[in-house]
Enzyme design. Structure first.
Site, mmCIF file in Angstrom:
data_model
loop_
_atom_site.group_PDB
_atom_site.id
_atom_site.type_symbol
_atom_site.label_atom_id
_atom_site.label_comp_id
_atom_site.label_asym_id
_atom_site.label_seq_id
_atom_site.Cartn_x
_atom_site.Cartn_y
_atom_site.Cartn_z
ATOM 1 C CD GLU A 91 51.566 9.695 -24.573
ATOM 2 O OE1 GLU A 91 52.656 9.722 -23.822
ATOM 3 O OE2 GLU A 91 51.445 9.216 -25.810
ATOM 4 C CG HIS A 118 61.747 12.145 -26.819
ATOM 5 N ND1 HIS A 118 60.663 12.930 -26.977
ATOM 6 C CD2 HIS A 118 61.121 10.738 -26.372
ATOM 7 C CE1 HIS A 118 59.748 12.163 -26.849
ATOM 8 N NE2 HIS A 118 59.876 11.004 -26.487
ATOM 9 C CG ASP A 137 54.065 13.371 -23.846
ATOM 10 O OD1 ASP A 137 54.397 14.337 -23.882
ATOM 11 O OD2 ASP A 137 54.588 12.506 -24.429
HETATM 12 C C1 PEP Z 1 55.835 9.217 -21.733
HETATM 13 O O1 PEP Z 1 55.180 10.290 -22.414
HETATM 14 O O2 PEP Z 1 55.958 8.983 -20.563
HETATM 15 C C2 PEP Z 1 56.119 8.332 -22.606
HETATM 16 C C3 PEP Z 1 56.673 7.265 -22.022
HETATM 17 O O3 PEP Z 1 56.607 8.709 -24.072
HETATM 18 P P1 PEP Z 1 57.717 9.769 -24.298
HETATM 19 O O4 PEP Z 1 58.512 10.015 -23.258
HETATM 20 O O5 PEP Z 1 58.340 8.975 -25.609
HETATM 21 O O6 PEP Z 1 56.685 10.696 -25.086
HETATM 22 MG MG MG Z 2 54.618 10.282 -24.495
#
Ligand code: PEP
Ligand code: MG
Length: 685
Positions: free
Chosen positions: A532, A293, A556
């Protein structure tokens, strides 16, 4: 009593390592040993490292040494001898270490955004967030002192372990600084002053440690000598460690220099949210991967960042010069002037990202064969709201609401969440915004959850929300109320199956009923789920019947399909977005949504990468959500391809055997079909 005069001749002055040697020598004698600046401005106890450092004795400083006691002459001889040997810092076997410490050091990592910058290191440790004053009853003061001593003991054990590791892995030259940290910890000027403060002021140990620590630091900030002033970071490190051990809480946010490069072992997204980004030039962290993140936020903010540097943090000191080269995935500490002149530095920081957008197109993009694709924005921080318009996004495809958790108290306040969602809806305009329910756990908001053995597989996202229904209810109510004044939808993160969907929907329905009974203005919203995890992919047809839309979280999906921790630099080479298993999961999800006649937005990092966006279009995706700054680039590429041709390539990728094969295929096909769009270095590998 005896006294002598000496001058500091050592190149770096009487800094932490020299002072540590002086303490060691002085402590061998019974006599009291005092150092006085000849200009009368300060004096110090030669057996206290903190006291010595407050002399701010840089090279050329004249001092008087006064000894009183039974062995005063021997003590004076020994101390004067140490001064004349420049504190034993440049003995033959040590000279190598000192020059190593200040020679250029290159470290390879993963560049996760654009830019090449020159700045100064600001070391940042996720330490203590806030320290409050509490009044302690007379009867409890002794317990408070014991608590402080326990924190000192724990800090000492931690530092000894760090020192051992540093010695083994980096050599003695890098480990010496922890000797100084250990001396700070046992210095009466720190420990006695904190304990005195606890008793005199009837204060809690945290507050006492902070007050005493701030006092010591303020002396440092007034020091004229730049090298010595920067050593204040060592004291800050020790105080932060003590506070962290006393409170067990989250980070304390540093004051930023103008050209700060934040260097950290890891950074929480909430920490970035709290930093004054106008002053941050770049970020360099030991941990992290392309889809962690922190990396996503750095890209979103246009902040130069290199992650996955493994053991870099411990090699730096606040104030060191550093080059961060996100294009080459490298950092250079103490760059030589010839190195600096080799680089072309990019200008601009996070604050200026929107300004660089220039005139942009808005609305969906059309491929050459007429397929319309919506390009939406992923946003996380309120500072990114403006970018939704600036980069021509069709509203907000994903609002990662977790930033709301970074400010204590905000999460629990329905009204303040309502305000945040309202301004999000305003920024998103007619296209609307999708608010994700808190995706807490894993790497985000970990301070809210108990430590788990395996957080990514633990009480994360929808599971956390279902276990903490009051938090979930508050958020749902705030979203429903804000939907009355702007166009909002809601998405549930990381559902594993239909059961997760049904349980979440029943909480939402209960809140709708409550708002009705209470006569509060609200609007019903479309409800979607993040697909995901593999079990959701495998049951996508059934889940599709229960919801209004899907969001495909490819970050994910890669992590869980391939069982590769997305934030672990040690396994980053196994994190393959173009793995056939991942493509299969995406294709299956898109098909399930199509059969059920519901929309799908692809919102992982995959959608932000032009070559991957073409593959997604080839698999039939017509709705992509990405970092706002990437929209113009993805738009340009999609407007110059035929979806039909992309489909042909995608179908061949889907039947490939390995990630390498898919990457090879993409490289060859894309180079042949769209040479002007994809120069070789714009493609995977
Ligand atoms: C993902 O998992 O692709 C997503 C969009 O959410 P995050 O990156 O916040 O887990
Ligand atoms: Mg995600």
């Amino acid at each position: 009593m005896g006294e002598r005069r000496v001058q500091v001749t050592s190149r770096l002055g009487l800094h932490a390592r020299a002072a540590a040697n002086l303490v060691r020598v002085a402590s061998q004698f019974k006599s009291c040993l005092t150092l006085e600046r000849l200009d009368g401005s300060a004096e110090a106890d030669a057996k206290s490292i903190l006291s010595i450092l407050t002399l701010a004795a840089s090279r050329g400083t004249d001092l008087r040494i006064i000894a009183t006691g039974e062995d005063e002459q021997e003590a004076l001889d020994a101390v004067v001898g140490l001064f004349s040997r420049d504190f034993d810092e440049f003995r033959k076997d040590d000279g190598r270490q000192i020059s190593r410490a200040i020679s250029e050091l290159r470290c390879k990592g993963l560049g996760v955004s654009d830019g090449v910058v020159l700045g100064r290191v600001l070391r940042f440790q996720e330490g203590t967030r806030e320290v409050y004053r509490a009044e302690i009853a007379e009867a409890d003061l002794e317990r408070e002192r014991r608590r402080f001593r326990a924190a000192v003991r724990l800090s000492r054990r931690q530092l000894e372990a760090i020192k051992d590791r540093a010695e083994k892995e980096l050599g003695r030259g890098h480990a010496y600084i922890f000797d100084a940290h250990l001396l700070f910890l046992q210095d009466a000027k720190l420990t006695r002053d904190v304990e005195d403060y606890i008793v005199k002021e009837r204060s809690n140990a945290e507050w006492a440690a902070k007050v005493v620590g701030d006092r010591l630091l303020s002396i440092y900030t007034q020091i004229n000598d730049e090298y010595l002033r920067e050593r204040g970071s060592d004291i800050e490190d020790v105080i932060q460690r003590l506070l962290a051990n006393l409170t067990g809480e989250g980070p304390k946010y540093p004051k930023l220099l103008e050209d700060a490069v934040i260097v950290s072992t890891d950074l929480l997204p909430s920490t970035i949210a709290e930093l004054n980004l106008n002053h941050v030039k770049a970020i360099a962290t030991d941990a992290g991967g392309w889809t962690s993140h922190m990396a996503i936020i750095a890209r979103g903010l246009g902040l130069t960042a290199v992650v996955g540097l493994r053991d870099f943090y411990h090699r730096t000191r606040t104030g060191d010069r550093i080059i961060v080269d996100a294009r080459g995935g490298e950092v250079i500490l103490h760059p030589a002037s010839e190195t600096v002149s080799e680089y072309q530095f990019t200008t601009g920081s996070a604050g200026s990202i929107a300004a660089s957008a220039g005139a942009v197109e808005h609305g969906p993009v059309k491929t050459l064969d007429g397929v319309e694709i919506s390009l939406r924005a992923n946003v996380e921080l309120p500072t990114e709201f403006q970018a939704v318009h600036d980069f021509g996004a069709c509203g907000v495809g994903l609002f990662r609401s977790e930033f709301l958790l970074s400010r204590p108290g905000l999460m629990s306040s329905e009204q303040r969440q309502y305000e945040a969602y309202k301004s999000l809806a305003e920024a998103a305009g007619d296209y609307g915004a999708v608010v994700r329910l808190f995706d807490v756990g894993g790497e985000v908001g970990s301070e809210l959850t108990d430590r788990e053995r395996n957080p990514a597989l633990g009480l994360r996202a929808v599971r956390f929300n279902l276990r903490n229904k009051e938090i979930m209810r508050t958020q749902v109510r705030a979203i429903l109320r804000a939907a009355a004044v702007g166009k909002l939808s809601l998405v549930i993160p990381m559902v594993a199956d239909v059961a997760d969907v049904r349980m979440s929907k029943s909480v939402i329905e209960e809140e709708i009923e409550r708002l009705k009974t209470e006569n509060v203005e609200f609007s019903a919203v479309r409800i979607g789920v993040m697909i995901e995890v593999p079990s959701a992919v495998l049951t996508a047809e059934r889940i599709a019947r229960e919801v209004d839309f899907f969001e495909l979280g490819t970050n994910d999906l890669v992590q869980y399909t391939l069982a590769v921790d997305r934030g672990n630099d040690k396994v980053s080479e196994w994190f393959r977005t173009l793995h056939p298993a991942v493509l299969y999961g995406i294709d299956r999800t898109l098909q399930a949504a199509k059969n059920a006649n519901i929309a799908v937005t692809v919102c992982g990092e995959m959608a932000s990468t032009p070559a991957y966006a073409v593959l997604l279009a080839g698999m039939g995706a017509t709705d992509l959500s990405m970092i706002p700054a990437m929209i113009p680039r993805v738009r340009a590429v999609l407007s110059q391809i035929k979806a039909n041709e992309a489909r042909e390539v995608a179908m061949r990728c889907l039947v490939a055997g390995t990630g390498d094969e898919v990457e090879e295929l993409v490289r060859n096909e894309f180079k042949a079909r769209w040479p002007q769009l994809f120069p070789p270095n714009a493609l995977p590998k």
